[in-house]
Design an enzyme around this catalytic site. Sequence first.
Site, short mmCIF file in Angstrom:
data_model
loop_
_atom_site.label_atom_id
_atom_site.label_comp_id
_atom_site.label_asym_id
_atom_site.label_seq_id
_atom_site.Cartn_x
_atom_site.Cartn_y
_atom_site.Cartn_z
N SER A 60 0.84 -1.21 0.00
CA SER A 60 0.00 0.00 0.00
C SER A 60 0.87 1.25 0.00
O SER A 60 2.10 1.18 0.20
CB SER A 60 -0.92 0.02 1.23
OG SER A 60 -0.15 0.08 2.42
N TYR A 203 5.86 8.03 17.13
CA TYR A 203 6.26 7.98 15.72
C TYR A 203 7.49 8.85 15.48
O TYR A 203 8.45 8.43 14.83
CB TYR A 203 5.09 8.45 14.86
CG TYR A 203 5.36 8.45 13.37
CD1 TYR A 203 5.47 7.25 12.67
CD2 TYR A 203 5.47 9.64 12.66
CE1 TYR A 203 5.69 7.25 11.30
CE2 TYR A 203 5.69 9.64 11.30
CZ TYR A 203 5.81 8.44 10.62
OH TYR A 203 6.04 8.44 9.26
N LYS A 207 11.27 7.69 14.17
CA LYS A 207 11.85 8.24 12.94
C LYS A 207 13.13 9.03 13.22
O LYS A 207 14.07 9.01 12.41
CB LYS A 207 10.81 9.12 12.23
CG LYS A 207 9.62 8.35 11.68
CD LYS A 207 10.05 7.32 10.64
CE LYS A 207 8.85 6.64 9.99
NZ LYS A 207 9.25 5.69 8.93
N SER A 239 -2.05 8.64 1.19
CA SER A 239 -1.96 7.22 1.57
C SER A 239 -2.93 6.98 2.72
O SER A 239 -3.64 7.89 3.16
CB SER A 239 -0.54 6.86 1.99
OG SER A 239 -0.23 7.45 3.24
#
Length: 346
Positions: A60, A203, A207, A239
Amino acid sequence: MSWELLLWLLALCALLALVVQLLRFLRADGDLTLLWAEWQGRRPEWELTDMVVWVTGASSGIGEELVYQLSKLGVSLVLSARRVQELERVKRRCLENGNLKDKDILVLPLDLTDRSSHEAATKMVLQEFGKIDILVNNAGRSQRSLFVETSLDVFKELIELNYLGTLSLTMCVLPHMIERKQGKIVTVNSLLGIISAPLSSGYCASKHALRGFFNCLRTELATYPGIVVSNICPGPVQSNIVKNALSEEVTKSVGIDVAQSHKMATSRCVRLMLISMANDLKEVWIADHPFLLIAYLWQYMPTWAWWLTNILGKKRIENFKKGLDQEQELHRIVTYFFCLSANSWK
């Protein structure tokens, strides 16, 4: 020609160059080094042919679009993700729209959090194709929740998947590249690996960790100039990353569709990624304004960036609590803010 006139001409040329760069930046959707490579650099169609490319998170989003574009360049593909049916769907479309045959695509289901399976997966790829030219570490998951309301299991999951899973797979592939003294390790990071935003603390942490690790790894591999380590840092891209993002519990995702119109087209993001890969760029930023401008502020004017982030962060949290689309609302607020700033200079 007098020296005074020559100095005036030099000053005029410098001013003209500055204006040209400013105009380029205002129209940019990537950092200026990347856009220079797009204009004057090597073409993916020349540089990436006849390679074996392993893409994680290929079912995806960015990963899916990446393999579609790669399939038109004459590469051999390894498609990895957890969902086998989705990988088979992506493979069929690659065969329909690309320049590949069935033997050129290997569907290899992979769970990054199952680190014990990575060595066997790597051996399977080498057995099938004999080499791995490019590893694209694309798989990962985002988060939308306030730190004080979030279970520690969420942070553990993000580190296991985004960070440790990526390191583990890289660790399995790297010895092969060292033996051949060539290869490319491309990691799809995020602008949130450079800047920080509320509601994404786990997150952002994963990262930032990835960026620090791969910058260090690049230095450790300095004796192998044929091995290129690249960090790709996209901003908002069309997305399902927000829909699939973790919430305050590890078993709970955001689960709602968000507006995509304000985000960069996935096809454009992937094209710039391919240009980065073809030109061996170490780090690239891919985003439309105002997000690209915010990244530059964080890099070169951090005091201003902190001030702006604090203002926008409060509004982002308010919208989150009201159940509004934070991404779209942030885009609207920041665009409005910079329009006001631009008008103030008129």
